[in-house]
Scaffold this active site. Structure first.
Site, PDB file in Angstrom:
ATOM      1  N   HIS A   1      -8.550   1.377  -3.648  1.00 36.84           N
ATOM      2  CA  HIS A   1      -9.456   1.208  -2.503  1.00 36.84           C
ATOM      3  C   HIS A   1     -10.092   2.562  -2.225  1.00 36.84           C
ATOM      4  O   HIS A   1      -9.425   3.461  -1.703  1.00 36.84           O
ATOM      5  CB  HIS A   1      -8.630   0.701  -1.310  1.00 36.84           C
ATOM      6  CG  HIS A   1      -9.402   0.544  -0.040  1.00 36.84           C
ATOM      7  ND1 HIS A   1      -8.791   0.336   1.179  1.00 36.84           N
ATOM      8  CD2 HIS A   1     -10.738   0.550   0.220  1.00 36.84           C
ATOM      9  CE1 HIS A   1      -9.707   0.233   2.127  1.00 36.84           C
ATOM     10  NE2 HIS A   1     -10.890   0.365   1.571  1.00 36.84           N
TER      11      HIS A   1
ATOM     12  N   MET B   1     -12.069   4.916  -0.207  1.00 32.25           N
ATOM     13  CA  MET B   1     -12.677   5.234   1.090  1.00 32.25           C
ATOM     14  C   MET B   1     -13.324   6.604   0.941  1.00 32.25           C
ATOM     15  O   MET B   1     -12.891   7.589   1.534  1.00 32.25           O
ATOM     16  CB  MET B   1     -11.615   5.201   2.188  1.00 32.25           C
ATOM     17  CG  MET B   1     -11.224   3.775   2.573  1.00 32.25           C
ATOM     18  SD  MET B   1      -9.633   3.714   3.431  1.00 32.25           S
ATOM     19  CE  MET B   1      -8.535   3.711   2.035  1.00 32.25           C
TER      20      MET B   1
ATOM     21  N   SER C   1       0.849  -1.193   0.000  1.00 33.23           N
ATOM     22  CA  SER C   1       0.000   0.000   0.000  1.00 33.23           C
ATOM     23  C   SER C   1       0.879   1.234   0.000  1.00 33.23           C
ATOM     24  O   SER C   1       1.631   1.476   0.944  1.00 33.23           O
ATOM     25  CB  SER C   1      -0.898   0.009   1.235  1.00 33.23           C
ATOM     26  OG  SER C   1      -1.444   1.302   1.395  1.00 33.23           O
TER      27      SER C   1
ATOM     28  N   HIS D   1      -1.467  -1.304  -4.137  1.00 26.71           N
ATOM     29  CA  HIS D   1      -2.714  -0.866  -3.493  1.00 26.71           C
ATOM     30  C   HIS D   1      -2.693   0.653  -3.303  1.00 26.71           C
ATOM     31  O   HIS D   1      -1.724   1.208  -2.769  1.00 26.71           O
ATOM     32  CB  HIS D   1      -2.816  -1.586  -2.147  1.00 26.71           C
ATOM     33  CG  HIS D   1      -4.096  -1.388  -1.414  1.00 26.71           C
ATOM     34  ND1 HIS D   1      -5.241  -2.118  -1.694  1.00 26.71           N
ATOM     35  CD2 HIS D   1      -4.434  -0.574  -0.388  1.00 26.71           C
ATOM     36  CE1 HIS D   1      -6.214  -1.746  -0.880  1.00 26.71           C
ATOM     37  NE2 HIS D   1      -5.753  -0.802  -0.074  1.00 26.71           N
TER      38      HIS D   1
ATOM     39  N   ASP E   1      -4.793   3.827  -1.687  1.00 30.69           N
ATOM     40  CA  ASP E   1      -5.827   4.198  -0.712  1.00 30.69           C
ATOM     41  C   ASP E   1      -6.311   5.620  -0.948  1.00 30.69           C
ATOM     42  O   ASP E   1      -5.566   6.576  -0.728  1.00 30.69           O
ATOM     43  CB  ASP E   1      -5.261   4.084   0.705  1.00 30.69           C
ATOM     44  CG  ASP E   1      -5.090   2.648   1.134  1.00 30.69           C
ATOM     45  OD1 ASP E   1      -6.092   1.908   1.086  1.00 30.69           O
ATOM     46  OD2 ASP E   1      -3.971   2.262   1.505  1.00 30.69           O
TER      47      ASP E   1
ATOM     48  N   MET F   1      -8.850   8.570   0.101  1.00 29.26           N
ATOM     49  CA  MET F   1      -9.669   9.018   1.249  1.00 29.26           C
ATOM     50  C   MET F   1     -10.167  10.431   0.992  1.00 29.26           C
ATOM     51  O   MET F   1      -9.402  11.292   0.545  1.00 29.26           O
ATOM     52  CB  MET F   1      -8.835   9.008   2.527  1.00 29.26           C
ATOM     53  CG  MET F   1      -8.185   7.665   2.815  1.00 29.26           C
ATOM     54  SD  MET F   1      -7.243   7.724   4.356  1.00 29.26           S
ATOM     55  CE  MET F   1      -6.451   6.117   4.327  1.00 29.26           C
TER      56      MET F   1
ATOM     57  N   ASP G   1      -6.841  -6.035   4.826  1.00 26.52           N
ATOM     58  CA  ASP G   1      -6.240  -4.707   4.757  1.00 26.52           C
ATOM     59  C   ASP G   1      -6.205  -4.069   6.137  1.00 26.52           C
ATOM     60  O   ASP G   1      -7.237  -3.762   6.722  1.00 26.52           O
ATOM     61  CB  ASP G   1      -7.066  -3.854   3.779  1.00 26.52           C
ATOM     62  CG  ASP G   1      -6.442  -2.491   3.506  1.00 26.52           C
ATOM     63  OD1 ASP G   1      -5.353  -2.215   4.043  1.00 26.52           O
ATOM     64  OD2 ASP G   1      -7.060  -1.717   2.748  1.00 26.52           O
TER      65      ASP G   1
ATOM     66  N   MET H   1     -11.731  -5.307   5.842  1.00 27.44           N
ATOM     67  CA  MET H   1     -10.887  -4.414   6.637  1.00 27.44           C
ATOM     68  C   MET H   1     -10.514  -5.107   7.951  1.00 27.44           C
ATOM     69  O   MET H   1     -11.381  -5.614   8.664  1.00 27.44           O
ATOM     70  CB  MET H   1     -11.604  -3.103   6.952  1.00 27.44           C
ATOM     71  CG  MET H   1     -11.810  -2.155   5.775  1.00 27.44           C
ATOM     72  SD  MET H   1     -10.318  -1.655   4.884  1.00 27.44           S
ATOM     73  CE  MET H   1      -9.319  -0.931   6.181  1.00 27.44           C
TER      74      MET H   1
HETATM   75  C1  DX5 Z   1      -6.299   1.943   5.897  1.00 30.26           C
HETATM   76  C2  DX5 Z   1      -5.937   1.573   4.471  1.00 30.26           C
HETATM   77  C3  DX5 Z   1      -4.838   0.602   4.368  1.00 30.26           C
HETATM   78  C4  DX5 Z   1      -3.523   1.075   4.916  1.00 30.26           C
HETATM   79  C5  DX5 Z   1      -2.916  -0.104   5.582  1.00 30.26           C
HETATM   80  O1  DX5 Z   1      -7.451   2.710   5.901  1.00 30.26           O
HETATM   81  O2  DX5 Z   1      -7.045   1.006   3.807  1.00 30.26           O
HETATM   82  O3  DX5 Z   1      -4.672   0.099   3.034  1.00 30.26           O
HETATM   83  O4  DX5 Z   1      -2.627   1.555   3.936  1.00 30.26           O
HETATM   84  O5  DX5 Z   1      -1.821   0.330   6.289  1.00 30.26           O
HETATM   85  P1  DX5 Z   1      -1.008  -0.637   7.266  1.00 30.26           P
HETATM   86  O6  DX5 Z   1      -0.564  -1.817   6.453  1.00 30.26           O
HETATM   87  O7  DX5 Z   1       0.075   0.234   7.737  1.00 30.26           O
HETATM   88  O8  DX5 Z   1      -1.971  -1.063   8.351  1.00 30.26           O
HETATM   89 ZN    ZN Z   2      -6.620   0.048   1.742  1.00 26.20          ZN
END
Ligand code: DX5
Ligand code: ZN
Length: 221
Positions: A70, A72, A9, A34, A36, A38, A176, A141
């Site tokens: 992903h 969010m 990620s 990956h 992320d 947000m 994740d 998650m």
């Molecule tokens: C959290 C994200 C994850 C995040 C995971 O909201 O969806 O993908 O990058 O990070 P680690 O592996 O550090 O928990």
């Molecule tokens: Zn993620």
């Protein structure tokens, strides 16, 4: 998405040298990157958007990899086209982020991408059965979304096992949050097949070595 894989990620990467960080983990064998996204609404932070997917597409696709997005974000169905145009290969939408998650999943499939259904730790896994025919994989998650570096929620292992029972063998399960060698091993045994790892890879002194260690623990190719 159907192979057993560790997906670094980039949320935990050093963005001042993002390209070389991604190249480094791909050199070590990573093929799923990956991303992320947000929006400051569905989760408190704002992270990155389609521009970063576009910036990475040549590098990742050129090395035989895929970009696993992903979302969010609230109402993810409104963002699908932008991310598809930017070069995403799969898009996961949250069950909690839209009143009609089947529309969002359909929007992803309509643009020819793999559709993932993401569920938060507190969301009962049974919600998956209602849209099982509309999804290509499930993103379970294992922390609450919003931040990297949080500790793995221990009850997730049993949830993944029940999810595997519900889905049967063919559907990839992505885990994740808080994934490192030990939790990768535990979730692999429970039936997970795709292992997102952010801080355990990019926060390590040697990301390539960390990637390889987690891949071995997960039984990944
Ligand atoms: C959290 C994200 C994850 C995040 C995971 O909201 O969806 O993908 O990058 O990070 P680690 O592996 O550090 O928990
Ligand atoms: Zn993620």
């Amino acid at each position: 998405m159907h192979e057993v894989r560790v997906a670094p990620s980039i949320l935990a990467a050093d963005f001042s040298r993002l390209g070389s960080q991604v190249a480094e983990v791909m050199e070590a064998g990573a093929r799923v990157i990956h991303v992320d996204v947000m929006d400051g609404h569905f989760v408190p932070p704002i992270s990155i958007g389609a521009l970063i997917v576009d910036a990475l597409r040549e590098l990742v696709h050129g090395r035989g990899g895929v970009l696993d997005v992903h979302l969010m974000v609230e109402r993810p169905e409104r963002r699908v086209e932008d991310f598809a145009a930017a070069g995403a290969d799969s898009i996961a939408v949250h069950w909690e982020a839209t009143p009609h998650v089947n529309y969002a999943l359909k929007a992803v499939r309509d643009v020819g991408l793999a559709a993932g259904l993401a569920i938060n730790p507190a969301t009962p896994l049974e919600v998956v059965s209602g849209v099982a025919g509309d999804l290509d994989h499930v993103l379970c998650m294992t922390v609450n979304p919003g931040w990297g570096g949080q500790p793995y929620i221990e009850s997730s292992t049993a949830k993944v096992a029940r999810l595997r029972e519900l889905l049967g063998p063919g559907v990839p399960i992505e885990v994740d949050g808080g994934i490192e060698a030990e939790t990768a091993g535990a979730t692999a045994a429970a039936g997970a097949t795709l292992f997102v790892a952010g801080s355990s890879i990019f926060g390590a002194p040697d990301p390539a070595a960390a990637y390889r260690e987690i891949a071995v623990a997960a039984g990944a190719v």
